[in-house]
Design an enzyme around this catalytic site. Sequence first.
Site, mmCIF file in Angstrom:
data_model
loop_
_atom_site.group_PDB
_atom_site.id
_atom_site.type_symbol
_atom_site.label_atom_id
_atom_site.label_comp_id
_atom_site.label_asym_id
_atom_site.label_seq_id
_atom_site.Cartn_x
_atom_site.Cartn_y
_atom_site.Cartn_z
ATOM 1 C CG ASP A 106 -2.082 0.978 1.236
ATOM 2 O OD1 ASP A 106 -2.096 1.725 0.411
ATOM 3 O OD2 ASP A 106 -2.861 0.802 2.044
ATOM 4 C CG ASP A 135 -9.393 3.207 1.401
ATOM 5 O OD1 ASP A 135 -8.576 2.829 0.315
ATOM 6 O OD2 ASP A 135 -9.065 3.035 2.624
ATOM 7 N N GLY A 158 -5.117 3.151 -7.679
ATOM 8 C CA GLY A 158 -5.476 3.579 -9.070
ATOM 9 C C GLY A 158 -4.835 4.699 -9.842
HETATM 10 C C1 GLA Z 1 -5.291 2.311 2.656
HETATM 11 C C2 GLA Z 1 -5.980 1.122 1.815
HETATM 12 C C3 GLA Z 1 -6.901 0.265 2.755
HETATM 13 C C4 GLA Z 1 -6.561 -0.159 3.788
HETATM 14 C C5 GLA Z 1 -5.750 0.687 4.824
HETATM 15 C C6 GLA Z 1 -4.970 0.395 5.830
HETATM 16 O O1 GLA Z 1 -6.460 3.093 3.061
HETATM 17 O O2 GLA Z 1 -6.497 1.597 0.803
HETATM 18 O O3 GLA Z 1 -7.429 -0.905 1.893
HETATM 19 O O4 GLA Z 1 -5.339 -1.228 3.450
HETATM 20 O O5 GLA Z 1 -4.979 1.679 3.903
HETATM 21 O O6 GLA Z 1 -4.596 1.401 6.674
#
Ligand code: GLA
Length: 497
Positions: A261, A321, A300
């Site tokens: 991430d 998200d 994305g």
């Molecule tokens: C981001 C990701 C989520 C999750 C959080 C965790 O927002 O997009 O899917 O993994 O981090 O902190």
Amino acid sequence: MGIALALFATQSGTGDLTGNWVSRTDRHDGTTRDVFFNLKQDNGKLTGSIRLTQFFYKISDSTITPDGFTIVGSMMDGKSERKVTYQGKLVGDELHLSTRNRPDAPLIELVAKRTTPEDGAMPERVPPPALHKVADNGLARTPPMGWNSWNKFAGRVTAEDVRGMADVIASNGMKEAGYVYVNIDDTWEGAKRDAQGNITTNTKFPDMKALADYVHSKGLKIGIYSSPGPNTCAGYEGSYGHEEQDAKTYAAWGIDYLKYDWCGARNLYTDEEMQAVYQKMGDALQKSGRPIVYSLCQYGRNDVWKWGPDVGGNLWRTTGDIRDAWESMTRIGFAQDVLAQYAKVGHWNDPDMLEIGNGGMSDDEYRTHMSLWSILAAPLLAGNDLRAMTPAIKDILLNKEVIAIDQDKDGKQGKRVAQAGDQEVWARPLAGGAQAVALFNRGAQAAKVTVKWADVGLTSPPKQARDLWAHKDVTLTGAEYTVDVPSHGVVLLRVGK
Ligand code: GLA
């Protein structure tokens, strides 16, 4: 001097603010959530930085008055600017600060104390490597299926929860239906690396190897989460500068899946450098000697679908998200049409994890979620508490006829073929010449929705279809088919072989 400064401070709220300050909040897992204020006071102004979780702001504006001070932090995140504002005053030898996440959000108060100058300093930028192609790891020949902790548990997830999910998946039919990966999202990481620089776990995850062994003993696989930045999104330790070491640790633990991430990497790299940064972990995973599914999560940005496979990625998030709300799920899901050409066997668009069963949508809406994700050849990662599912939710997640659409071996993503107001028809070509056809009603009232077979590319009208939610065969006549669809609901058909 202490007394004199304290008196001055209480009267003025300021005093000399120069120095490095930290506010530490106990997370009750052996880690703290730290906010650093590195301040330099000069000529009635404050400069310096503010660092918290995944963000590193430069102070771009400040005011100091007899009652206290205000600092504004600013950072570039891709092409957009993020800002944060803190109000504070010096009280004795503490900074008392407050901020809001949004102008209308509740006030957050914190207390910072002086710390050493290097505490919380941003690491130096390591230049990104030159680009090359990472070989296909041969995994995820169909979109990954399983469970992930984030949507339901966020920062509260524990090893016990993960064991509990593995127990349920292994015993309630989910495993046989294809749900294999049990994935731990953010907040498993320990406060500090060990003396050799190895990543550690926090008290919620006392023994990652034992947990992986347990999940494997159930015939399932286990996933983990990290960031190419120094910090994850929740502000835990990321893999920055330790990519190969972390990949080896995951392999030694028996990890089968990594979600990687962007988070804190935004402070060190531009969006254009993402490919090189993701390639680094793609290489590291391959060098680890263990087959590990590689899931890219950078919301994305920078057309990831064009380079995701080149860094060894098996899937890549296509959006920000998801939330457990009709508006969020449909805004994401129905916008995926344009990306259809990028989904291929082993390399999938990921419109984010499932919210089915989390309580914010109706069962009809969750059927739409499951149908749309299957039409999209999207990963099916349940995000609810599997230990407490209603029969209706279980039926949605375990509908094998719908799962078969998602898991179709040709791996072609479906597309919108017709739209009339709130009514949409989507179709997905399946192996052997069959088609999945979804008739969606996004409107607030029940409606009749029609599919014209010509829109689906069927020149000779089919005589029969299978209704995958009603589990019934449907006899068809003529060039089109019209059916009642509930508000926010779907009828999902399989047409042809
Ligand atoms: C981001 C990701 C989520 C999750 C959080 C965790 O927002 O997009 O899917 O993994 O981090 O902190």
